[in-house]
Motif scaffolding. Structure first.
Motif, short mmCIF file in Angstrom:
data_model
loop_
_atom_site.label_atom_id
_atom_site.label_comp_id
_atom_site.label_asym_id
_atom_site.label_seq_id
_atom_site.Cartn_x
_atom_site.Cartn_y
_atom_site.Cartn_z
N ILE A 1 2.19 2.56 -3.66
CA ILE A 1 1.36 2.78 -4.59
C ILE A 1 1.40 4.16 -5.27
CG2 ILE A 1 -1.24 2.96 -5.12
CD1 ILE A 1 -1.76 0.72 -3.41
N LYS B 1 -6.91 1.79 0.59
CA LYS B 1 -6.65 2.98 -0.05
C LYS B 1 -7.73 3.03 -1.46
CE LYS B 1 -1.60 3.98 0.69
NZ LYS B 1 -1.98 5.27 1.32
N ASP C 1 0.81 -1.26 -0.03
CA ASP C 1 0.20 0.11 -0.08
C ASP C 1 0.83 1.15 0.07
OD1 ASP C 1 -2.18 -1.72 0.07
OD2 ASP C 1 -2.92 -0.69 1.84
N ASN C 2 2.06 1.24 0.73
CA ASN C 2 2.92 2.50 1.05
C ASN C 2 3.57 2.71 -0.38
OD1 ASN C 2 4.67 0.61 1.15
ND2 ASN C 2 5.15 1.16 3.53
N HIS D 1 -13.16 -1.89 4.54
CA HIS D 1 -11.70 -2.64 4.97
C HIS D 1 -11.70 -2.71 6.45
CE1 HIS D 1 -7.33 -3.09 5.15
NE2 HIS D 1 -7.70 -3.85 4.14
N HIS E 1 -9.74 -5.23 -5.33
CA HIS E 1 -9.32 -5.64 -4.09
C HIS E 1 -10.06 -7.20 -4.07
CE1 HIS E 1 -9.54 -6.49 0.43
NE2 HIS E 1 -8.35 -6.24 0.03
N SER F 1 -5.26 -2.39 -3.39
CA SER F 1 -5.42 -2.24 -1.84
C SER F 1 -6.70 -2.16 -1.47
CB SER F 1 -4.70 -0.76 -1.57
OG SER F 1 -5.12 -0.59 -0.34
N SER G 1 -9.45 0.31 -8.48
CA SER G 1 -9.01 -0.66 -7.52
C SER G 1 -9.85 -1.96 -7.69
CB SER G 1 -9.29 0.39 -6.54
OG SER G 1 -9.25 -0.81 -5.22
N HIS H 1 -4.99 -0.64 -8.94
CA HIS H 1 -4.16 -1.02 -7.52
C HIS H 1 -4.97 -2.23 -7.02
CE1 HIS H 1 -6.52 0.94 -4.32
NE2 HIS H 1 -6.23 2.18 -5.02
#
Length: 287
Positions: A71, A97, A68-69, A172, A116, A94, A114, A92
């Motif tokens: 992206i 996020k 995540d950190n 989440h 997930h 995540s 996104s 992405h």
């Protein structure tokens, strides 16, 4: 003609999707970015590996499978690619996020989304085998992006549903509660068995077998109907015996869980039974 996609990040998620999406026959894995030099499992998928995002050739979609950190950093590097356009979807994976983490590429004309997967990627080979049929949450910045995102989810064999960006953190949190807190609860239950000196595998089986039965019940019934045990039966004497058998720290945790269970069980209990249980639980010390 097959659409092409890139993968950024070849951890367990990246390797899994690098394998399962091409199996649909609709998408071709063009390239992967791996700064460590690691590649996709040879027995699943093969593609060119490059060390930097800036070396990626044109593709229809870019799947950012980094932690995540990382992206936003990946999005900033992607934004420098000259071939990004409205026909390029950047995605992405995540669950925490929102698509806002990819805003850097929007300024270059690309669309964002996104995906997930509601799945635990513990092992690549197992994930490749078991991913199909699981749920995944989709979030996109428009109808065109959502259509491509749904096609990617379908190619991976996932059952997709849409969620609004404004509710991403709540979504989440719910999944984390279901996955993580159930493990914490199981550990608490196993710790309560420790003074019995049971073999550890037996203690684990006792707890896990009941958890499986509860999950099976939850898959068929609303939580209030799936609930079993002394609280929902109004057995205040049993709850009192539980509290008496526990240490101080154990009692506080038990009371916390029992009070939440009592709130859930309320529609199945009369006012007198609820009050008796509250009285027993309050007797264990300050709430």
């Amino acid at each position: 003609m097959k659409k092409s996609f890139h993968i950024i990040g070849l951890g367990r998620v990246g390797q899994t999707f690098a394998t399962v999406i091409p199996q649909s026959g609709r998408w071709r894995l063009a390239c992967a970015v791996s700064r460590s030099g690691g590649g996709v499992r040879e027995d699943h998928a093969v593609c060119p590996i490059v060390p930097r995002i800036g070396l990626l050739p044109r593709a229809d979609a870019v799947l950012v499978c980094t932690p995540d950190n990382a992206i936003e950093e990946a999005a900033a590097e992607l934004a420098r690619l000259p071939w990004l356009s409205a026909q390029t979807l950047v995605v992405h994976f995540s669950g925490a996020k929102t698509i806002g983490a990819l805003n850097a590429v929007v300024k270059c004309g690309a669309t964002i989304g996104s995906l997930h997967p509601v799945f635990a990627f513990a092992d690549v080979a197992q994930s490749v085998r078991l991913l199909r049929g699981n749920l995944c949450a989709l979030e996109a910045d428009g109808a065109a992006a959502m259509a491509v995102l749904r096609d990617l989810a379908d190619a991976a064999g996932l059952r997709a549903f849409e969620i609004p960006s404004a509710q991403k953190a709540r979504y989440h949190a719910a999944l984390s509660a279901a996955s993580n807190f159930s493990v914490t609860l199981a550990a608490f239950a196993q710790d309560l068995l420790r003074p019995l000196n049971l073999p550890e595998p037996l203690a684990r089986d006792l707890v896990c077998n009941l958890l499986r039965q509860s999950v099976d019940n939850l898959s068929r019934l609303p939580p209030v109907q799936a609930l079993t045990g002394p609280v929902v039966r109004g057995d205040d004497s049993t709850v009192a015996a539980h509290l008496a058998a526990l240490s101080g720290d154990e009692r506080q945790l038990y009371r916390m869980f029992a009070l939440s269970t009592l709130a859930l069980a309320a529609p199945r209990l009369g006012a007198e039974a609820q009050e008796a249980l509250r009285s027993v639980l309050a007797g264990g010390g300050p709430l």
